[in-house]
Scaffold this motif. Structure first.
Motif, PDB file in Angstrom:
ATOM      1  N   ASN A  67      -4.974   3.259   2.603  1.00  0.00           N
ATOM      2  CA  ASN A  67      -6.127   3.203   1.695  1.00  0.00           C
ATOM      3  C   ASN A  67      -7.234   2.297   2.230  1.00  0.00           C
ATOM      4  N   ALA A  68      -8.469   2.760   2.024  1.00  0.00           N
ATOM      5  CA  ALA A  68      -9.648   2.051   2.519  1.00  0.00           C
ATOM      6  C   ALA A  68      -9.689   0.599   2.056  1.00  0.00           C
ATOM      7  N   ALA A  69      -9.408   0.401   0.771  1.00  0.00           N
ATOM      8  CA  ALA A  69      -9.532  -0.952   0.217  1.00  0.00           C
ATOM      9  C   ALA A  69      -8.486  -1.901   0.800  1.00  0.00           C
ATOM     10  N   ASN A  70      -7.448  -1.335   1.421  1.00  0.00           N
ATOM     11  CA  ASN A  70      -6.337  -2.161   1.896  1.00  0.00           C
ATOM     12  C   ASN A  70      -6.262  -2.298   3.410  1.00  0.00           C
ATOM     13  N   VAL A  71      -7.239  -1.767   4.132  1.00  0.00           N
ATOM     14  CA  VAL A  71      -7.122  -1.728   5.596  1.00  0.00           C
ATOM     15  C   VAL A  71      -6.837  -3.119   6.176  1.00  0.00           C
ATOM     16  N   PHE A 123      -0.465  11.816  -9.379  1.00  0.00           N
ATOM     17  CA  PHE A 123      -0.373  11.059  -8.126  1.00  0.00           C
ATOM     18  C   PHE A 123      -0.879   9.633  -8.360  1.00  0.00           C
ATOM     19  N   CYS A 124      -0.154   8.655  -7.831  1.00  0.00           N
ATOM     20  CA  CYS A 124      -0.528   7.255  -8.005  1.00  0.00           C
ATOM     21  C   CYS A 124      -1.768   6.907  -7.198  1.00  0.00           C
ATOM     22  N   LEU A 125      -2.639   6.123  -7.809  1.00  0.00           N
ATOM     23  CA  LEU A 125      -3.776   5.568  -7.070  1.00  0.00           C
ATOM     24  C   LEU A 125      -3.525   4.077  -6.882  1.00  0.00           C
ATOM     25  N   TYR A 126      -3.511   3.645  -5.616  1.00  0.00           N
ATOM     26  CA  TYR A 126      -3.290   2.228  -5.359  1.00  0.00           C
ATOM     27  C   TYR A 126      -4.426   1.413  -5.966  1.00  0.00           C
ATOM     28  N   ASP A 173       0.858  -1.193   0.000  1.00  0.00           N
ATOM     29  CA  ASP A 173       0.000   0.000   0.000  1.00  0.00           C
ATOM     30  C   ASP A 173       0.891   1.240   0.000  1.00  0.00           C
ATOM     31  N   ASP A 174       0.313   2.382  -0.393  1.00  0.00           N
ATOM     32  CA  ASP A 174       0.987   3.656  -0.120  1.00  0.00           C
ATOM     33  C   ASP A 174       0.260   4.312   1.041  1.00  0.00           C
ATOM     34  N   LEU A 175       0.937   5.171   1.774  1.00  0.00           N
ATOM     35  CA  LEU A 175       0.357   5.670   3.017  1.00  0.00           C
ATOM     36  C   LEU A 175       1.018   6.979   3.462  1.00  0.00           C
ATOM     37  N   ASN A 219      -4.733   1.036  -9.146  1.00  0.00           N
ATOM     38  CA  ASN A 219      -4.623   1.405 -10.555  1.00  0.00           C
ATOM     39  C   ASN A 219      -3.157   1.442 -10.976  1.00  0.00           C
ATOM     40  N   ASP A 220      -2.449   2.434 -10.452  1.00  0.00           N
ATOM     41  CA  ASP A 220      -1.095   2.733 -10.923  1.00  0.00           C
ATOM     42  C   ASP A 220      -0.017   1.977 -10.162  1.00  0.00           C
ATOM     43  N   ILE A 221      -0.335   1.583  -8.957  1.00  0.00           N
ATOM     44  CA  ILE A 221       0.582   0.767  -8.163  1.00  0.00           C
ATOM     45  C   ILE A 221      -0.225  -0.356  -7.529  1.00  0.00           C
ATOM     46  N   ASN A 222       0.435  -1.496  -7.320  1.00  0.00           N
ATOM     47  CA  ASN A 222      -0.243  -2.640  -6.700  1.00  0.00           C
ATOM     48  C   ASN A 222       0.802  -3.630  -6.170  1.00  0.00           C
ATOM     49  N   ASP A 223       0.343  -4.826  -5.855  1.00  0.00           N
ATOM     50  CA  ASP A 223       1.234  -5.827  -5.259  1.00  0.00           C
ATOM     51  C   ASP A 223       2.364  -6.259  -6.197  1.00  0.00           C
ATOM     52  N   THR A 224       2.258  -5.931  -7.492  1.00  0.00           N
ATOM     53  CA  THR A 224       3.265  -6.403  -8.446  1.00  0.00           C
ATOM     54  C   THR A 224       4.126  -5.283  -9.034  1.00  0.00           C
ATOM     55  N   THR A 225       3.831  -4.012  -8.705  1.00  0.00           N
ATOM     56  CA  THR A 225       4.627  -2.905  -9.248  1.00  0.00           C
ATOM     57  C   THR A 225       5.625  -2.463  -8.190  1.00  0.00           C
ATOM     58  N   SER A 226       6.848  -2.264  -8.591  1.00  0.00           N
ATOM     59  CA  SER A 226       7.843  -1.853  -7.583  1.00  0.00           C
ATOM     60  C   SER A 226       7.821  -0.338  -7.448  1.00  0.00           C
ATOM     61  N   PRO A 227       8.218   0.165  -6.280  1.00  0.00           N
ATOM     62  CA  PRO A 227       8.272   1.625  -6.113  1.00  0.00           C
ATOM     63  C   PRO A 227       9.238   2.281  -7.100  1.00  0.00           C
TER      64      PRO A 227
END
Lengths: 125, 362
Positions: free
Chosen positions: B112-116, B236-239, B95-97, B241-249
């Protein structure tokens, strides 16, 4: 929601206004309201003969894309070019200035399968 | 479906409500573009109570946060906020935070709400240090008051000076008569303003005070639809969409929040450092369409001969720029500003060019 009595409707939220052999087609007040701000209308089927239910174009709101379907089969005669620069016309005036295509109807009997205003109003609750 | 302390208010205002991250949330009120413009030029209020909040406390709090987040938490001082992410052990992002430092042994994480649930489980699994973790997500309501007039309007509700607060700082203050409100000059719109954290019991009182204070400045309620177009215009990245469990920072352009300082060991540091040193094969870029079409999440990015070379992660018609913009991953060779790419929109491959972030410059 505005549902004019002189039009016919599809369950996919297109309207058609028949004028002799030709007709104007657009999307309903309910549809424009559901889509929100319309930002792009693409019709590349002018000159083509399409069947009832075939896609004649797409309409894009800020967040969504929807296909538009022929209420009756026929030739797409013209696209409302005003929508190229002012797609929001559909939000403002969906039944008059916001018409999308003008078509020549191939088979008038197909119009009988469409919804009248009362039946469409029931669908949109 | 979960609701927030403000759900009834939204419904009474005639909002279009949609399910989002398990919550019933307002997507639009008067219309997305009008709401977007209100935030860019005046001020608007978003219900962001669905976001999650974790407290991290105790003598081991810093050690835990240095391990679990990518940014350097030791650089934080009391009252300062840091954007960060939680790297996973497979090269992706949990997640981003935001990380808030209240004092050296008290931190607030906003996720993020979806990742709590996922974040909570992840943080606990990584807490070999013995930091005290507490999930306060269901107890805290949050409003984002965003726009160039936001701080000026909100100053009316507190005696503590807020209009001169630096970006990404916060204060605990009395706000609209409510004690211990966290007032933070953060937000995800690029329009300036603040985010305010409060107990659920105080939420409606504060909402009404915010609307009353903002009235003379033209405040309006804003839905999640405009929140998305505002953040996208800033790149700005939206978790999800633009970042997830498979995208590296590193791929996502979040190298600036990934700190390889000596003494900071963190999850997957070695692999990410290797990426930073040796380069990555794909990068997240921003693009503008040069042929007319609107890019959408999930559309393919293709080469001149039609081969799929990447994917659009976010896209829209930009309300401020009045042109279609998007973000997506492309091979590194095509990631430089000005590179020509093609977006597959329905049956056509339409040209676009890579541009720098942000798309919108205030």
């Amino acid at each position: 929601m505005n549902v004019p009595a002189n039009l016919k409707y599809t369950k996919d939220h297109e309207w058609i206004r028949v004028e002799g052999e030709e007709a104007f087609v657009g999307i309903t007040d309910y549809a424009q309201h559901e889509l929100g701000d319309i930002v792009f209308v693409e019709v590349e089927t002018v000159g083509e003969v399409l069947n009832q239910g075939e896609t004649f174009g797409t309409i894009e709101a800020v967040k969504t894309v929807s296909d538009m379907f022929m209420p009756a089969g026929g030739e797409v005669l013209a696209f409302n070019e005003d929508l190229t620069t002012k797609p929001e016309t559909i939000n403002q005036d969906p039944y008059e200035k916001g018409w999308v295509v003008r078509i020549r109807i191939s088979n008038a009997a197909e119009l009988d399968q469409l919804l009248d205003a009362a039946a469409y109003e029931k669908i949109i609750g | 479906m979960k609701t927030t302390a403000f759900t009834t208010i939204h419904q009474n205002l005639g909002a279009k409500m949609v399910p989002f991250a398990g919550y019933l949330m307002p997507v639009t009120f008067e219309g997305l573009i009008a709401e977007h413009e209100t935030v860019r030029h005046k001020l608007g209020v978003f219900d962001v109570s669905h976001m999650g909040e974790f407290w991290v406390k105790g003598p081991k709090a810093l050690e835990f946060l240095q391990w679990v987040t990518s940014n350097d938490v030791s650089k934080l001082v009391d009252g300062k906020v840091q954007y960060s992410c939680l790297p996973n052990d497979k090269g992706g992002i949990v997640d981003d935070l935001l990380v808030y430092r209240v004092d050296p042994q008290t931190y607030l994480l906003v996720v993020n709400a979806a990742n709590v649930d996922k974040d909570w489980a992840w943080c606990n699994s990584q807490n070999k240090f013995g930091a005290t973790l507490y999930n306060a997500s269901d107890e805290i309501s949050q409003l984002a008051i965003q726009g160039p007039l936001a701080l000026k309007a909100m100053q009316k509700l507190t005696d503590t000076p807020v209009t001169d607060m630096e970006y990404y700082t916060f204060k605990k203050l009395t706000f609209a008569g409510v004690k211990d409100v966290i007032f933070s000059t953060t937000g995800y719109t690029g329009a300036g303003g603040c985010e305010v954290y409060m107990a659920n019991a105080d939420a409606v009182k504060i909402y009404n005070a915010v609307m009353e204070a903002g009235k003379e400045f033209g405040i309006k309620p804003i839905g999640l639809g405009a929140r998305d177009t505002l953040r996208l215009e800033m790149g700005f990245c939206l978790y999800g969409n633009d970042i997830n469990d498979t995208t590296s920072p590193i791929e996502a352009g979040l190298g600036w929040i990934t700190k390889f300082n000596d003494g900071k060991e963190f999850m997957n540091k070695a692999a990410l450092l290797k990426q930073k040193k040796e380069g990555v094969s794909r990068k997240l870029i921003g693009f503008e369409m040069t042929e007319m079409g609107i890019p959408r999440h999930g559309y393919s990015i293709v080469s001149e001969n039609g081969d799929v070379i990447g994917e659009v992660t976010s896209g829209t018609m930009s309300p401020s720029l009045k042109k279609p913009i998007g973000m997506g991953y492309v091979p590194t060779a095509l990631s430089a500003e000005g590179s020509e790419i093609r977006i597959k929109i329905r049956d056509k491959a339409l040209k676009a060019k890579v541009v720098k972030f942000p798309f919108y410059k205030a």
